[in-house]
Design an enzyme around this catalytic site. Structure first.
Site, PDB file in Angstrom:
ATOM      1  N   HIS A  83       4.998  -2.088   1.946  1.00  0.00           N
ATOM      2  CA  HIS A  83       3.561  -2.127   1.483  1.00  0.00           C
ATOM      3  C   HIS A  83       3.024  -0.659   2.313  1.00  0.00           C
ATOM      4  CE1 HIS A  83       4.883  -6.311   2.456  1.00  0.00           C
ATOM      5  NE2 HIS A  83       4.153  -6.315   1.292  1.00  0.00           N
ATOM      6  N   ASP A 138       5.442  -0.524   5.869  1.00  0.00           N
ATOM      7  CA  ASP A 138       6.847  -1.030   6.644  1.00  0.00           C
ATOM      8  C   ASP A 138       7.975  -0.659   5.640  1.00  0.00           C
ATOM      9  OD1 ASP A 138       5.876  -2.370   4.377  1.00  0.00           O
ATOM     10  OD2 ASP A 138       5.568  -4.270   5.546  1.00  0.00           O
ATOM     11  N   SER A 172       1.772 -10.002  -2.216  1.00  0.00           N
ATOM     12  CA  SER A 172       1.483  -9.217  -0.798  1.00  0.00           C
ATOM     13  C   SER A 172       0.590  -7.934  -0.877  1.00  0.00           C
ATOM     14  CB  SER A 172       2.923  -9.123  -0.060  1.00  0.00           C
ATOM     15  OG  SER A 172       3.335  -8.257  -0.717  1.00  0.00           O
TER      16      SER A 172
END
Length: 380
Positions: free
Chosen positions: A348, A345, A41
């Site tokens: 990230h 968050d 991610s």
């Protein structure tokens, strides 16, 4: 083990001396016609959204003005790399709408690991698209796009990579954080340490596979300080002695550092095994740790603060989600100024933090050999 350390130091010193003796002004800028990225991610530009469920609001609000598959408010490090090279943002391999692969493709998927895990996306957030699968996807991508490029009309070429660009492309690896997270979940230090050689060897096999198919320039990121992620600090009862001087969990960062130590040694060995490859090891850990340690000096709030999500009174609602708490529906939205935060968050980084890190690794300051990315095709 000591021999590996000594050899690593010798190679690093030799690389620096080689670069300095040549001089950057004497090196031609690399002509990267395309970029191919493999990862999780941290560099997923929409593959996870295409494969599973789309990243929703407020993701993407800062730069794109809407969710575009990235797990932050805007651009990722891979986006800034593409921009620096004068290339468009990479289209996800799995995205079927509005994609162009003329200048490369992104095989990264959120939740992906280097080594396949006996876990699932629904249970642990672990993607089935481990690195070996991403490499298989690339092999198929190269074969099929070459077939269609050679058989289609020229007007159809605009969204397909030119076959000759594969050997001149930049191949980026930004993966490993989820392997460490898996080790932390299992709470077995000895098992994790025993697994690291195999994890880094599987990444090395991915590089070797690409090399055998013509790839020559590799840009390999190590993994960041996982113990500094706010999610680790907000979701656990922590004793003061467990934290380092930057407020990060020492034990978790030790996992990252051990992985990085072995990864660097393996990259050095790959340089011997693949004599025509230019392999750059990028110390993402050092860059991110420097940012975290100097957050306020760099214009950010405390690094442990989270922009998007609800984290109060031991109540945790993840970014963009809703939850009924004591009869009141709570929406975990974003902060007023995401650019003031390092963490988007809890896991990230924000676009502002990604930009900060990207600008420092692009110039070679955290690389071995210490070459800017535009000169990464050169073998010291």
């Amino acid at each position: 083990m000591e021999n590996v350390k000594v050899f690593s130091i010798i190679i690093a010193v030799f690389s620096v001396l080689s670069v300095e003796s040549v001089g950057l002004k004497d090196l031609k800028t690399c002509n990267f016609g395309a970029v191919y990225n493999f990862g999780d991610s941290n560099s997923d530009t929409g593959g996870g959204s295409a494969a599973f469920w789309p990243a929703g609001k407020p993701c993407g609000e800062t730069f794109f003005g809407r969710p575009v598959g990235r797990g932050c408010d805007g651009r990722l490090i891979i986006d800034f790399i593409a921009e620096h090279l004068g290339l468009p943002h990479l289209s996800p391999y799995l995205d079927s709408i509005g994609t162009s692969f003329r200048y490369g493709a992104n095989f990264a998927i959120g939740g992906s690991t280097i080594r396949p895990q006996n876990e699932s996306m629904s249970l642990n957030g672990v993607s089935p698209f481990s690195l070996d699968i991403q490499i298989v996807q690339f092999d198929q991508f190269k074969d099929r796009t070459g077939h269609f490029y050679n058989r289609s009309y020229p007007r159809h070429h605009r969204n397909l990579p030119r076959p000759e660009d594969f050997s001149k492309a930049l191949y980026i690896f930004d993966i490993g954080q989820n392997d460490i997270a898996a080790g932390l979940r299992k709470k077995n230090d000895s098992a994790f340490h025993a697994s690291v050689p195999d994890i880094v060897d599987q990444l090395a096999k991915a590089v070797q596979n690409l090399y055998e198919h013509g790839a020559r320039t590799f840009w390999v990121h190590n993994t960041g300080p996982i113990g500094c992620l706010p999610v680790s600090l907000h979701y656990h009862d922590i004793k003061p002695e467990e934290l380092d001087e930057q407020g990060c969990l020492k034990a978790q960062n030790a996992y990252s550092m051990e992985f990085n130590r072995q990864l660097k040694a393996r990259v050095i060995k790959l340089r011997e095994e693949l004599p025509h490859a230019a392999l750059t090891y990028v110390d993402i850990y050092a860059a991110k740790y420097e940012l975290i340690g100097n957050a306020k000096k760099q214009g950010f709030v405390e690094a442990a603060n989270i922009c998007c999500g609800f984290h109060e009174d031991e109540i945790q609602v993840y970014c963009g989600h809703k939850q009924n708490i004591n009869g009141t529906e709570i929406y975990a939205g974003s902060c007023e100024n995401p650019s003031d935060f390092i963490s988007w968050d809890g896991v990230h980084y924000t676009e502002a933090a990604n930009r900060w890190v990207a600008h420092r690794i692009i110039n070679g300051s955290f690389s071995d050999p210490p070459l800017p990315i535009k000169h990464a095709c050169h073998i010291p």
